[in-house]
Design an enzyme around this catalytic site. Structure first.
Site, PDB file in Angstrom:
ATOM      1  N   HIS A   1      32.300 -92.683 -53.219  1.00  0.00           N
ATOM      2  CA  HIS A   1      32.749 -93.143 -51.911  1.00  0.00           C
ATOM      3  C   HIS A   1      34.269 -93.273 -51.851  1.00  0.00           C
ATOM      4  O   HIS A   1      34.827 -93.602 -50.819  1.00  0.00           O
ATOM      5  CB  HIS A   1      32.083 -94.488 -51.588  1.00  0.00           C
ATOM      6  CG  HIS A   1      32.283 -94.961 -50.163  1.00  0.00           C
ATOM      7  ND1 HIS A   1      33.444 -94.773 -49.463  1.00  0.00           N
ATOM      8  CD2 HIS A   1      31.468 -95.601 -49.317  1.00  0.00           C
ATOM      9  CE1 HIS A   1      33.335 -95.299 -48.254  1.00  0.00           C
ATOM     10  NE2 HIS A   1      32.144 -95.796 -48.141  1.00  0.00           N
ATOM     11  N   CYS A   2      34.977 -93.008 -52.963  1.00  0.00           N
ATOM     12  CA  CYS A   2      36.415 -93.314 -52.955  1.00  0.00           C
ATOM     13  C   CYS A   2      37.318 -92.080 -53.025  1.00  0.00           C
ATOM     14  O   CYS A   2      38.012 -91.775 -52.061  1.00  0.00           O
ATOM     15  CB  CYS A   2      36.739 -94.254 -54.112  1.00  0.00           C
ATOM     16  SG  CYS A   2      35.863 -95.813 -53.999  1.00  0.00           S
ATOM     17  N   ILE A   3      37.305 -91.393 -54.156  1.00  0.00           N
ATOM     18  CA  ILE A   3      38.321 -90.355 -54.400  1.00  0.00           C
ATOM     19  C   ILE A   3      38.283 -89.228 -53.357  1.00  0.00           C
ATOM     20  O   ILE A   3      39.338 -88.780 -52.911  1.00  0.00           O
ATOM     21  CB  ILE A   3      38.202 -89.780 -55.844  1.00  0.00           C
ATOM     22  CG1 ILE A   3      38.108 -90.925 -56.869  1.00  0.00           C
ATOM     23  CG2 ILE A   3      39.349 -88.844 -56.187  1.00  0.00           C
ATOM     24  CD1 ILE A   3      39.273 -91.859 -56.913  1.00  0.00           C
TER      25      ILE A   3
ATOM     26  N   LEU B   1      37.430 -89.444 -50.290  1.00  0.00           N
ATOM     27  CA  LEU B   1      37.632 -89.917 -48.909  1.00  0.00           C
ATOM     28  C   LEU B   1      38.952 -90.654 -48.693  1.00  0.00           C
ATOM     29  O   LEU B   1      39.674 -90.381 -47.740  1.00  0.00           O
ATOM     30  CB  LEU B   1      36.501 -90.887 -48.504  1.00  0.00           C
ATOM     31  CG  LEU B   1      35.054 -90.517 -48.783  1.00  0.00           C
ATOM     32  CD1 LEU B   1      34.131 -91.540 -48.121  1.00  0.00           C
ATOM     33  CD2 LEU B   1      34.731 -89.144 -48.205  1.00  0.00           C
ATOM     34  N   ASP B   2      39.239 -91.604 -49.578  1.00  0.00           N
ATOM     35  CA  ASP B   2      40.352 -92.527 -49.312  1.00  0.00           C
ATOM     36  C   ASP B   2      41.704 -91.844 -49.114  1.00  0.00           C
ATOM     37  O   ASP B   2      42.470 -92.254 -48.236  1.00  0.00           O
ATOM     38  CB  ASP B   2      40.452 -93.583 -50.422  1.00  0.00           C
ATOM     39  CG  ASP B   2      39.153 -94.360 -50.570  1.00  0.00           C
ATOM     40  OD1 ASP B   2      38.316 -94.267 -49.651  1.00  0.00           O
ATOM     41  OD2 ASP B   2      38.977 -95.043 -51.585  1.00  0.00           O
TER      42      ASP B   2
END
Ligand code: NAD
Length: 434
Positions: free
Chosen positions: A270-272, A274-275
């Site tokens: 959910h992080c790399i 998208l963020d």
């Protein structure tokens, strides 16, 4: 302010966790274990029911920990937003995804802020934990919360404190990972610090929410850029007939100024993936193009396509075409030892292999079923029959439970995207980056 600080100090403050997912559930349990009454709020009735039954759906939280929090009457879950009124300190851990065109989708944060504005009362603390671009807490949340008629800073406290969990990681948890806190004013920072001191050993105050928001996105951009760099190096190493895995292992002997990152079939979670887009999008508002972010995304998002082309070449070298080949993909999760398939490059790999005509199956000890754009697959057994009948076995996720030697012995051909087999000498192994 005095009243809430006193309540936090004597643990009579009631803590609310909004969004009981990978971030929210461990946080809820951490507060309950530190002696606070915790109300968890989620829009998914199923998750709420599971929490209330002491059944965990997040690997980092055991059912035993949930049950013990329930038995001590320190944890309860609900779908009722109106119960936010009961809460003294509210931590918001809702998703911050991207739209199809990779724009930040703040709809969950906005929706929850609107709900909260209906029930907000004087003296409450609200903290946003969801990863987002700098400015979200002050520019997006604050005006919505102030629709309640209360003023941020004087009537209620508002801060941003990013979650830094490492799902599946064994060494770091909420307690021993420093927690950053940036409030919209000094009182908000102070009171949010006091709250997080109850569950984290080190709390790092910063001057404002924007610094905390930027720090979190920067941490993920840092990973994304370094992964892209090593993915590029892996491709160069292939051309030069050098093993990228040996290079990384050797560079890692330097005790300062270097930190290892590893190539692979792409980035997931959910992080790399998208963020960094959150920051890249926000930057455009300032006529600024974040070229490193864009380049890293381009390289990392191309990796599944590149891996497919290498698998095609590898099969070709063995007199086979990918079209109609039987391939077994090991690992659907985005990283080792977790059951999370969000943005997993394995899914992209499986989809692309299928589109090229391969007959694809997969195995993952943590994921029994996956949904692809036009079909679904169930995990097959890791039997000798399944391994030996595949034209190519692809290592997409290097789960610790896999026995690489046995896999290599039983498979005809192995394509390893993770460097999981670097210690093995079998001739039927082909690795990315070599
Ligand atoms: N997963 C990670 O490793 C990680 C690490 C650091 C930060 N984050 C960030 O934390 C945030 C949450 O991520 P996650 O992985 O926990 O997501 P998740 O999807 O696992 O959990 C989010 C939960 O929020 C619930 N929800 C959505 N809207 C809600 C609402 N209005 N009220 C109550 N519940 C609501 C969903 O049903 C879901 O259960 C994201 O911003 C993410 O970027 C995630």
């Amino acid at each position: 302010m005095l009243r809430l600080t006193d309540k936090i100090r004597d643990k009579s403050a009631k803590v609310g966790i909004v969004g009981l997912g990978y971030v929210g559930l461990p946080l809820a349990v951490a507060f309950a274990e530190s002696g606070f009454g915790v109300l968890g709020l989620d829009i998914q009735q199923k998750r709420v029911d599971l929490v209330n039954q002491g059944k965990s759906y997040i690997a980092d939280v055991s059912g035993a920990r949930l049950s013990s929090a329930l038995a001590n009457n320190l944890l309860e879950a609900t779908t009722k937003q109106s119960r936010l009124e009961e809460i003294d300190a509210i931590c918001i851990c809702v998703p911050t995804p991207l739209t199809k065109t990779k724009e930040p989708d703040l709809s969950y944060v906005i929706h929850e802020s609107e709900e909260l504005s209906k029930y907000l009362r004087r003296g409450q603390l609200v903290v946003l934990e969801s990863t987002t671009y700098p400015g979200t807490t002050r520019e997006v949340m604050l005006p919505i919360l102030e629709r309640s008629g209360l003023r941020g800073g004087s009537d209620f406290y508002l801060a941003f404190s990013p979650e830094r969990v490492d799902p599946g990681g064994k060494n770091y948890n909420i307690k021993n990972t420093p927690k950053i806190v940036g409030g919209i004013d000094p009182d908000s920072t102070e009171i949010a610090m006091l709250l997080y001191h109850q569950v984290a050993e080190v709390v790092v105050p910063v001057s404002c929410p924007e610094v905390a928001e930027m720090t979190k996105v920067f941490e993920n951009v840092f990973r994304s850029v370094n992964i892209a760099l090593v993915n590029e190096l892996a491709r160069l190493c292939e051309r030069m007939n050098i093993s990228v895995w040996e290079v990384i292992a050797t560079a890692s002997t330097k005790p300062f100024g270097y930190m290892p990152f590893y190539p692979g079939p792409g980035v997931g979670g959910h992080c790399i993936p998208l963020d960094p887009y959150y920051l890249a999008n926000k930057a455009r508002e300032y006529d600024f193009h974040t070229r490193f972010i864009e380049l890293a995304a381009e390289i990392n998002e191309h990796m599944p396509y590149y891996v497919v082309s290498r698998i095609m070449e590898t099969l070709n070298a063995h007199g086979k075409s990918l079209n109609n080949a039987k391939v077994l993909v090991l690992g659907a999760a985005y990283k080792k030892d977790v059951g999370d398939i969000r943005e997993s490059p394995s899914l992209k790999l499986i989809q692309l292999l299928g589109e090229k005509g391969a007959r694809v199956s997969y195995n993952d000890p943590y994921i029994s079923k996956i949904q692809l754009p036009h079909s679904s697959l169930s995990s097959v057994d890791l039997s000798e029959k399944n391994l030996s009948s595949a034209d190519c076995v692809i290592i997409a996720t290097d789960h610790s439970s896999y026995n690489w030697e046995q896999i290599a012995n039983e498979a005809k051909l192995v394509f390893d995207t993770r460097g999981a087999t670097t210690g093995l000498r079998q001739k039927n192994i082909v690795r990315l980056g070599e």
